[in-house]
Design a protein around this motif. Sequence first.
Motif, short mmCIF file in Angstrom:
data_model
loop_
_atom_site.label_atom_id
_atom_site.label_comp_id
_atom_site.label_asym_id
_atom_site.label_seq_id
_atom_site.Cartn_x
_atom_site.Cartn_y
_atom_site.Cartn_z
N THR A 260 0.83 -1.22 0.00
CA THR A 260 0.00 0.00 0.00
C THR A 260 0.86 1.26 0.00
OG1 THR A 260 -0.17 -0.27 2.40
CG2 THR A 260 -2.03 -1.03 1.07
N GLY A 261 1.98 1.20 -0.70
CA GLY A 261 2.83 2.38 -0.79
C GLY A 261 3.93 2.37 0.25
N ASP A 262 4.81 3.38 0.15
CA ASP A 262 5.98 3.44 1.02
C ASP A 262 5.71 4.16 2.33
OD1 ASP A 262 7.61 2.02 -0.70
OD2 ASP A 262 8.18 3.81 -1.83
N GLU A 263 4.62 4.92 2.42
CA GLU A 263 4.28 5.60 3.68
C GLU A 263 3.33 4.72 4.48
OE1 GLU A 263 2.79 9.53 3.18
OE2 GLU A 263 4.65 10.33 2.36
N GLY A 290 10.23 0.17 6.01
CA GLY A 290 11.62 -0.20 6.24
C GLY A 290 12.36 0.68 7.23
N GLU A 291 11.74 1.77 7.69
CA GLU A 291 12.40 2.64 8.67
C GLU A 291 12.21 2.07 10.08
OE1 GLU A 291 12.03 6.97 6.38
OE2 GLU A 291 10.64 6.48 8.03
N HIS A 292 13.18 2.36 10.93
CA HIS A 292 13.14 1.90 12.32
C HIS A 292 13.30 3.13 13.22
CE1 HIS A 292 15.09 -1.76 10.24
NE2 HIS A 292 13.78 -1.88 10.19
N TRP A 293 12.22 3.51 13.88
CA TRP A 293 12.17 4.75 14.64
C TRP A 293 12.31 4.52 16.14
CZ3 TRP A 293 11.28 9.92 13.08
CH2 TRP A 293 11.11 10.10 11.70
N ALA A 294 13.03 5.42 16.81
CA ALA A 294 13.03 5.51 18.27
C ALA A 294 12.13 6.69 18.64
CB ALA A 294 14.43 5.73 18.81
N LEU A 295 11.09 6.43 19.44
CA LEU A 295 10.19 7.47 19.92
C LEU A 295 10.49 7.71 21.39
CD1 LEU A 295 7.72 9.34 19.57
CD2 LEU A 295 6.26 7.36 20.07
N VAL A 322 -5.08 11.26 9.89
CA VAL A 322 -4.18 10.14 10.15
C VAL A 322 -4.35 9.10 9.06
CG1 VAL A 322 -3.54 8.31 11.76
CG2 VAL A 322 -4.31 10.53 12.64
N LYS A 323 -3.26 8.78 8.39
CA LYS A 323 -3.26 7.73 7.39
C LYS A 323 -2.39 6.58 7.88
CE LYS A 323 -3.96 10.69 3.32
NZ LYS A 323 -3.38 11.13 2.02
N VAL A 324 -2.92 5.36 7.79
CA VAL A 324 -2.18 4.17 8.15
C VAL A 324 -2.28 3.19 6.99
CG1 VAL A 324 -1.91 2.30 9.82
CG2 VAL A 324 -2.70 4.54 10.60
N PHE A 325 -1.13 2.72 6.52
CA PHE A 325 -1.07 1.83 5.35
C PHE A 325 -1.76 2.48 4.14
CE2 PHE A 325 -1.08 -1.18 9.02
CZ PHE A 325 0.26 -1.53 8.93
N GLY A 326 -1.52 3.79 3.99
CA GLY A 326 -1.99 4.51 2.81
C GLY A 326 -3.45 4.91 2.81
N ARG A 327 -4.16 4.62 3.91
CA ARG A 327 -5.59 4.93 3.95
C ARG A 327 -5.92 5.78 5.16
NH1 ARG A 327 -10.34 0.41 3.00
NH2 ARG A 327 -12.12 1.83 3.05
N ARG A 328 -6.69 6.82 4.95
CA ARG A 328 -7.05 7.68 6.07
C ARG A 328 -8.03 6.95 6.99
NH1 ARG A 328 -8.91 14.07 6.25
NH2 ARG A 328 -9.37 14.08 8.49
N ARG A 329 -7.73 7.03 8.31
CA ARG A 329 -8.60 6.41 9.28
C ARG A 329 -9.97 7.08 9.24
NH1 ARG A 329 -7.00 3.63 13.51
NH2 ARG A 329 -9.21 3.10 13.42
N GLY A 330 -11.01 6.24 9.31
CA GLY A 330 -12.36 6.76 9.28
C GLY A 330 -12.99 6.74 7.91
N THR A 331 -12.34 6.08 6.95
CA THR A 331 -12.90 6.02 5.60
C THR A 331 -13.43 4.63 5.26
OG1 THR A 331 -10.69 5.60 4.68
CG2 THR A 331 -11.42 7.89 4.77
N GLY A 332 -13.80 3.88 6.29
CA GLY A 332 -14.47 2.61 6.04
C GLY A 332 -13.74 1.38 6.51
N GLU A 333 -12.45 1.50 6.82
CA GLU A 333 -11.72 0.33 7.29
C GLU A 333 -12.10 0.04 8.74
OE1 GLU A 333 -9.45 3.32 9.51
OE2 GLU A 333 -10.70 3.26 7.72
#
Length: 484
Positions: A260-263, A290-295, A322-333
């Motif tokens: 679903t894209g790179d983001e 592929g990125e590994h983040w420290a929060l 907020v988009k997760v796996f290329g899809r904005r939350r609240g759009t049906g998923e």
Amino acid sequence: MYICGMKPLIYLNSEQLQYIGVTLENPYHSIIPQGVTAIAGPNGAGKSTLTRILERGWNFTRNSISSPIGKLDIKRIEFSDIHTLTGFKAEYYQQRYEASMNDDVPTVGEIIGCDTTSLRWKKLSEALGIQNLLSRKANYLSSGELRKVLVVRMICSEMPDVIILDNPYIGLDAKSRKVFDAALEEVADSGVSLILAICDPAEIPDYADAVIPVNNLTVGATVTRDEKGSEKLRNAVAPLFSFAVDSSKIPSPERHYPHTGDELVNLDKCTVAYGTKTILQEISWIVKRGEHWALSGPNGCGKSTLLSLIHADNPKVYSNNVKVFGRRRGTGETIWDVKKRIGYISPEMHLYFGGGSATVRENIARGLNDTVGFYTRLHPEQVEKADKWIKLLHLEDIADRRFCTLSSGEQRMTLLARTFIKNPELMILDEPMHGLDACRKKAVKSIINSLASRDNTTMIFVTHTPEELPECITHSLTLRGNET
């Protein structure tokens, strides 16, 4: 009788000490001296059982425990259980973010229950940064903030003869640990004896007077400090810690997720507030495949809230971009569409596995379905995958035990296996080393590094301890927090 010049506090006279189905061998008839004593050993060694015996086991007919002082007033605090703190039972993780479901949750002021106008409260609350939390609902606090509230409540209340702290340092940032230690040292100087159950030799504080090693459900002989200080105590228990895994044997199931894209995550100027308290203020963040983040950031800065916009069903996600796996939350998923691609662990997860009759094996296997209870039937191949992780993490001895019967470290290893079994596309690891001993931390770090190197696995890793960060980290985000 003195122990190297120290006055005895508690005599453990029995050859065996028992507590609700668990037996500890006590060959040295160990003595706990007055002052500050660390009970140290690896995960599953029997430390928590010993602290429960010290608190409640005096009246068990098979335990012979005595004190030259007479009857002791003992208070024990286990930092892993916020239910005893709030008097509130949350049934599922997302519930803490739903305002309408938290009407009966007490505020911090109600929990503290002491004079919040006193000089002691003012000094401690300001040092720990919780002076503005009195009106906040306990369910909205971070795990670190909750522990600080417990600390302040303990220190501000009427002091007992003995305070037992089980895993006292987990969830606290570096600054708060120093304040906490200073407060505990002050308590000890006032004549209250402290017993600290610790699973990492490095956490034995400099002001400790003695250590009792515990390993394989056996209580060792008391070791007291010398002119070299606490280094002798740390060295006395260091040989107990030996645990390793073979990362080359990590199972590698295939993934079946659409590209679903790179983001994978895109947050655009997200703001989260509860009442007058702003937790996140216009946070923008992009996490690419592929990125590994420290929060990172101090307790209460909003790390867990930020992660809840990605993984948990925080209603605030629908008022933000907020988009997760290329899809904005609240759009049906559905929330399950998101969860099935994510491996997630947090300090609070222990609270939602405590009941029920599911075994370690069943809880790990159900990580493949993102379920807790008996909502789905387990297939033989899922159990087989769970057994591979059980073998890798040396959990064979507890595989058929119920989750609620485990030590906090054993629970953490179970939840880590449950997270890793999915070979997830996105790993969100919120303080994954919570409550682990030093060797298990090293082993888990090795596993995380191996998983992160696979097939564009993306990771977000949260910790207050820089030494816990895996070497695979490529990016970092630090939250500073907001005061309103």
